[in-house]
Write an enzyme that holds these catalytic residues in place. Sequence first.
Site, mmCIF file in Angstrom:
data_model
loop_
_atom_site.group_PDB
_atom_site.id
_atom_site.type_symbol
_atom_site.label_atom_id
_atom_site.label_comp_id
_atom_site.label_asym_id
_atom_site.label_seq_id
_atom_site.Cartn_x
_atom_site.Cartn_y
_atom_site.Cartn_z
ATOM 1 C CB SER A 143 -64.537 -20.530 83.147
ATOM 2 O OG SER A 143 -65.589 -19.806 83.607
ATOM 3 C CE1 TYR A 156 -67.908 -22.517 79.513
ATOM 4 C CE2 TYR A 156 -68.362 -21.862 82.361
ATOM 5 C CZ TYR A 156 -67.513 -22.111 80.534
ATOM 6 O OH TYR A 156 -66.939 -20.577 80.767
#
Length: 250
Positions: A143, A156
């Site tokens: 990501s 995250y």
Amino acid sequence: MSGQLAGKVALVTGASSGIGEAAALCMAEAGAAVVVCARRAERLAGLVSRIEAAGGRAIAIPGDMTVEEDARGAVEKTVAAFGRIDILVNSAGIMEAGGIENCDTAIYRRVIDINLMGTVYTSAAAVPHMLEQGVGDIITISSLAGRKGGPMTSAYSASKHAVNFMTDGMRQELGGRNIRVTTLMPGATETEVADSISDPQWRSAIKAHVSKEGAVKPRDIGEAVVFILAMPRRTNISEITIRPTIDTSA
């Protein structure tokens, strides 16, 4: 099937929805035999039916990538079914929101277990087979959050940053033995990623972010996966970022 990936065998984790599902569909369309893995067995069964209806080959192996036995088992069952594993797409992952103040450390552990350790487990199981074959490809779906932290995305972002560096370390370790390794970092992509966020406000905010007009579609990422794999063996696209055109921030 004929196609750019004809004769190849691919294992995709996190294949029950979103990017993993799209990668499986696109690779099957390109001729690969595809093994799909995720926790939601009913979703996998539907995906296998879609691939087979289009003339492709696929099997489902339900499993939880946070469980090392499941992750390694998915690789071994792939080899048992098709005799080899040419491609591993590590797409299993979750997102959670939260900072450090009054944080629930169990959330950090959960995110790291699936996003980082799940990738470690499958890669560690696949690499010996690829080395024995003398060829292989590993693509890790990371990501853009792994390149830039935020006040409420600590867990995250940390997990994806770790995945980025672990994946590139594999590239440096294995490239000289004909195993290509790629870190693919999407930006806002229209997936179910927000569903795993426990905080309702952040869940709503992330849902709005990934479903906004102009967000990347999962199939865009799936097609990029096929593009990466179809490059000549002398070429390793080691890192690629894909973001919405409208998202112009660094």
